[in-house]
Each structure stands twice: as C-alpha cells, then as structure tokens.
Design a protein around this motif. Structure first.
Motif, PDB file in Angstrom:
ATOM      1  N   GLU A  59     105.587   3.100 103.461  1.00 24.28           N
ATOM      2  CA  GLU A  59     105.902   2.530 102.155  1.00 24.28           C
ATOM      3  C   GLU A  59     107.338   2.807 101.719  1.00 24.28           C
ATOM      4  O   GLU A  59     107.847   2.158 100.801  1.00 24.28           O
ATOM      5  N   GLY A  60     107.993   3.774 102.352  1.00 26.45           N
ATOM      6  CA  GLY A  60     109.384   4.060 102.021  1.00 26.45           C
ATOM      7  C   GLY A  60     109.566   4.721 100.679  1.00 26.45           C
ATOM      8  O   GLY A  60     110.616   4.559 100.043  1.00 26.45           O
ATOM      9  N   LEU A  61     108.568   5.488 100.231  1.00 23.92           N
ATOM     10  CA  LEU A  61     108.636   6.164  98.940  1.00 23.92           C
ATOM     11  C   LEU A  61     109.377   7.489  99.059  1.00 23.92           C
ATOM     12  O   LEU A  61     109.400   8.108 100.121  1.00 23.92           O
ATOM     13  N   LYS A 106     109.412  19.731  88.765  1.00 24.77           N
ATOM     14  CA  LYS A 106     108.997  18.870  89.876  1.00 24.77           C
ATOM     15  C   LYS A 106     109.639  17.494  89.775  1.00 24.77           C
ATOM     16  O   LYS A 106     110.159  17.089  88.723  1.00 24.77           O
ATOM     17  N   LEU A 107     109.581  16.782  90.891  1.00 25.17           N
ATOM     18  CA  LEU A 107     109.945  15.371  90.956  1.00 25.17           C
ATOM     19  C   LEU A 107     108.768  14.688  91.643  1.00 25.17           C
ATOM     20  O   LEU A 107     108.429  15.029  92.786  1.00 25.17           O
ATOM     21  N   ASP A 108     108.117  13.770  90.956  1.00 22.45           N
ATOM     22  CA  ASP A 108     106.906  13.162  91.487  1.00 22.45           C
ATOM     23  C   ASP A 108     107.177  12.226  92.657  1.00 22.45           C
ATOM     24  O   ASP A 108     108.295  11.750  92.850  1.00 22.45           O
ATOM     25  N   GLU A 109     106.135  11.943  93.405  1.00 24.54           N
ATOM     26  CA  GLU A 109     106.221  10.942  94.468  1.00 24.54           C
ATOM     27  C   GLU A 109     106.694   9.609  93.883  1.00 24.54           C
ATOM     28  O   GLU A 109     106.270   9.206  92.795  1.00 24.54           O
ATOM     29  N   ALA A 110     107.592   8.940  94.615  1.00 24.97           N
ATOM     30  CA  ALA A 110     108.124   7.624  94.235  1.00 24.97           C
ATOM     31  C   ALA A 110     108.969   7.657  92.969  1.00 24.97           C
ATOM     32  O   ALA A 110     109.240   6.611  92.382  1.00 24.97           O
ATOM     33  N   ALA A 111     109.412   8.842  92.548  1.00 28.72           N
ATOM     34  CA  ALA A 111     110.234   8.928  91.339  1.00 28.72           C
ATOM     35  C   ALA A 111     111.603   8.284  91.535  1.00 28.72           C
ATOM     36  O   ALA A 111     112.162   7.694  90.607  1.00 28.72           O
ATOM     37  N   ILE A 112     112.162   8.399  92.748  1.00 28.95           N
ATOM     38  CA  ILE A 112     113.470   7.812  93.033  1.00 28.95           C
ATOM     39  C   ILE A 112     113.275   6.347  93.424  1.00 28.95           C
ATOM     40  O   ILE A 112     112.427   6.039  94.260  1.00 28.95           O
ATOM     41  N   PRO A 113     114.025   5.419  92.841  1.00 30.40           N
ATOM     42  CA  PRO A 113     113.875   4.004  93.203  1.00 30.40           C
ATOM     43  C   PRO A 113     114.045   3.790  94.707  1.00 30.40           C
ATOM     44  O   PRO A 113     114.853   4.458  95.358  1.00 30.40           O
ATOM     45  N   SER A 114     113.266   2.858  95.254  1.00 30.38           N
ATOM     46  CA  SER A 114     113.365   2.523  96.676  1.00 30.38           C
ATOM     47  C   SER A 114     113.228   1.018  96.841  1.00 30.38           C
ATOM     48  O   SER A 114     113.184   0.276  95.852  1.00 30.38           O
ATOM     49  N   ASP A 116     110.854  -1.052  97.476  1.00 34.05           N
ATOM     50  CA  ASP A 116     109.738  -1.749  96.850  1.00 34.05           C
ATOM     51  C   ASP A 116     109.218  -1.033  95.611  1.00 34.05           C
ATOM     52  O   ASP A 116     108.113  -1.307  95.146  1.00 34.05           O
ATOM     53  N   ASN A 117     110.009  -0.121  95.066  1.00 32.82           N
ATOM     54  CA  ASN A 117     109.537   0.696  93.965  1.00 32.82           C
ATOM     55  C   ASN A 117     110.662   0.915  92.966  1.00 32.82           C
ATOM     56  O   ASN A 117     111.787   1.239  93.341  1.00 32.82           O
ATOM     57  N   GLU A 118     110.368   0.734  91.691  1.00 29.60           N
ATOM     58  CA  GLU A 118     111.391   0.866  90.655  1.00 29.60           C
ATOM     59  C   GLU A 118     111.719   2.310  90.328  1.00 29.60           C
ATOM     60  O   GLU A 118     112.764   2.587  89.736  1.00 29.60           O
ATOM     61  N   GLY A 119     110.851   3.251  90.683  1.00 30.96           N
ATOM     62  CA  GLY A 119     111.112   4.649  90.406  1.00 30.96           C
ATOM     63  C   GLY A 119     110.816   5.014  88.964  1.00 30.96           C
ATOM     64  O   GLY A 119     110.329   4.207  88.172  1.00 30.96           O
ATOM     65  N   ALA A 120     111.112   6.253  88.623  1.00 31.07           N
ATOM     66  CA  ALA A 120     110.838   6.763  87.277  1.00 31.07           C
ATOM     67  C   ALA A 120     111.943   6.369  86.317  1.00 31.07           C
ATOM     68  O   ALA A 120     113.127   6.389  86.668  1.00 31.07           O
ATOM     69  N   ALA A 121     111.565   6.045  85.116  1.00 35.02           N
ATOM     70  CA  ALA A 121     112.550   5.680  84.100  1.00 35.02           C
ATOM     71  C   ALA A 121     113.367   6.905  83.705  1.00 35.02           C
ATOM     72  O   ALA A 121     112.855   8.014  83.633  1.00 35.02           O
ATOM     73  N   GLY A 122     114.645   6.687  83.485  1.00 31.87           N
ATOM     74  CA  GLY A 122     115.490   7.755  82.977  1.00 31.87           C
ATOM     75  C   GLY A 122     116.186   8.603  84.007  1.00 31.87           C
ATOM     76  O   GLY A 122     117.025   9.433  83.651  1.00 31.87           O
ATOM     77  N   LEU A 123     115.877   8.423  85.305  1.00 26.39           N
ATOM     78  CA  LEU A 123     116.571   9.203  86.328  1.00 26.39           C
ATOM     79  C   LEU A 123     117.994   8.690  86.509  1.00 26.39           C
ATOM     80  O   LEU A 123     118.236   7.481  86.523  1.00 26.39           O
ATOM     81  N   TRP A 135     116.560   5.647  96.875  1.00 27.11           N
ATOM     82  CA  TRP A 135     116.080   6.451  97.998  1.00 27.11           C
ATOM     83  C   TRP A 135     116.205   5.615  99.257  1.00 27.11           C
ATOM     84  O   TRP A 135     115.685   4.495  99.335  1.00 27.11           O
ATOM     85  N   LEU A 136     116.909   6.124 100.262  1.00 22.74           N
ATOM     86  CA  LEU A 136     117.063   5.460 101.554  1.00 22.74           C
ATOM     87  C   LEU A 136     116.064   6.102 102.512  1.00 22.74           C
ATOM     88  O   LEU A 136     116.255   7.240 102.947  1.00 22.74           O
ATOM     89  N   PRO A 137     114.962   5.429 102.848  1.00 25.52           N
ATOM     90  CA  PRO A 137     113.930   6.049 103.674  1.00 25.52           C
ATOM     91  C   PRO A 137     114.450   6.432 105.053  1.00 25.52           C
ATOM     92  O   PRO A 137     115.274   5.720 105.633  1.00 25.52           O
ATOM     93  N   PRO A 138     113.992   7.555 105.603  1.00 27.99           N
ATOM     94  CA  PRO A 138     114.393   7.961 106.953  1.00 27.99           C
ATOM     95  C   PRO A 138     114.074   6.884 107.980  1.00 27.99           C
ATOM     96  O   PRO A 138     112.984   6.307 107.970  1.00 27.99           O
ATOM     97  N   ASP A 139     115.032   6.613 108.868  1.00 26.18           N
ATOM     98  CA  ASP A 139     114.855   5.594 109.899  1.00 26.18           C
ATOM     99  C   ASP A 139     115.687   5.950 111.129  1.00 26.18           C
ATOM    100  O   ASP A 139     116.616   5.232 111.488  1.00 26.18           O
TER     101      ASP A 139
END
Length: 210
Positions: A59-61, A106-114, A116-123, A135-139
């Motif tokens: 998912e690239g989260l 803490k920083l929750d899962e998927a908090a950083i935009p990626s 397919d995911n908008e991430g947490a507001a306010g970061l 967030w650049l997923p490992p590849d």
C-alpha cells in the motif's frame, strides 16, 4: 524510484551504496554527549524487515512510530527517513517531517502523505528525494541486496522557521544548531529476484490508529 532498474544492474551495483555513515544521524558531528531518544514501531523491530504494506510493492503507507525519553527542554521534533544503501553518493531521503509535538508520543500509520493517501492534517512535511512533500515508499533495486531504511528522530530545543517544504540541506543546518537528542530505528527491505522479499514474523501488536 529504483524498482524499475533491471535486475542485472542491481547485481552490478551491489557494492555501490551511500553508506550508513552518511545518514544525518551519523554526520551531525554531535553524537558525543547527545542524549538518546527511544524510537520504536509496533510494525517492525529494529533492523528487522519492513512489512510490505509500507513499501512500494504494498500500500505504500508510512509506518507507525513511537518515541520516549525526550529531554525536558524539547520543544519540537524532526523526523528524517533515509535509505543508507541506495546506489547514490548520498542516502536517498524517503521522508521529512518537522514540527512534531513531543507530547504526542507517536506518529500513526499513514500519517505522512503518500501516493494513495492524504496523510494526517496539520503535518509539516518536507521534500523527499523525489522532490515531493510525501512519504516515498522503499523500493530497492532488484538484486541489489538488503537496504537499511534509517528512521531518525531529533529533539529540538527551539523551533526554527522552516520553509514550506524543507529539504535535507535545510534540515541538516537546523539540526546542527538546535538538536538536543536523537534516536534511530532501522527497517530493512530487499528485492533479491525482482520482488519485495517477505519474511514471516510474528505481529508486534496492534497498529496505532487515530
């Protein structure tokens, strides 16, 4: 960024790596006498494999993180994630987040935009090596061997005035002036035959939500 390299190139570049000594944690020149932050994740253990959901083939989260043992005078935190084994002169930056609140813990899962995911507001998210505030997923390249992804957390005694999407150089200079303590957590990822290597591990616990 690197998963499209042919496997033969990955094998040819096997010994070409930026090096763990070049990550910000090890190049600040402040290691002696700096306090140590406890940085952990419920998703993976230190130097253990990253679950595929946090990589480019899943998912690239961004993974969940937790911190503790901050200096009392900490006013904000900076997170930097780098690939110490990228076949580049310097480690590839996978994420930068500034202005994290120490009290959150803490920083929750998927908090950083990626992708397919908008991430947490306010970061306040900085630029990765793909020049995106995300967030650049490992590849890692197929056949290049295991890559170590260094999750680095820094405690700051005062809050610098960062640009809208700070890059690695800006972060480095701010940390040289304001860093009080640092913590390091490493997750690994490998594509030995053109696909993410999945290792069976017992779940570390429920993922953080919020």
């Amino acid at each position: 960024m690197l998963e499209k390299l042919p496997e033969v190139i990955g094998h040819a570049l096997h010994g070409v790596r930026a090096g763990l000594d070049k990550i910000i944690f090890n190049t600040l020149g402040m290691r002696q006498g700096m306090a140590c932050i406890s940085l952990t994740s419920v998703a993976f253990v230190d130097h253990g494999p990253l679950p595929p959901r946090y990589t480019a083939d899943g998912e690239g989260l961004s993974p969940p993180l937790q911190w503790a043992q901050l200096p009392a005078e900490t006013t904000s935190l900076v997170l930097v994630v780098e690939d110490a084994d990228s076949p580049t002169p310097n480690p590839l930056v996978h994420a930068i987040v500034v202005g994290l609140r120490p009290s959150d813990g803490k920083l929750d899962e998927a908090a950083i935009p990626s992708r397919d995911n908008e991430g947490a507001a306010g970061l306040h998210v900085g630029r990765n090596s793909g020049l995106q505030a995300a967030w650049l997923p490992p590849d890692p390249p197929p056949g290049h061997g295991a890559h170590r992804y260094a999750f680095q957390l820094f405690a700051l005694g005062s809050v610098p005035s960062f640009s809208s999407a700070p890059g690695r150089d800006e972060i480095f200079e701010a940390l040289r002036e304001h860093a009080l303590a640092s913590g390091l957590l490493i997750g690994t990822c490998e594509r030995p035959d053109g696909s993410i290597k999945i290792e069976k591990t017992a779940p570390a616990g429920p993922l953080a939500t919020g």
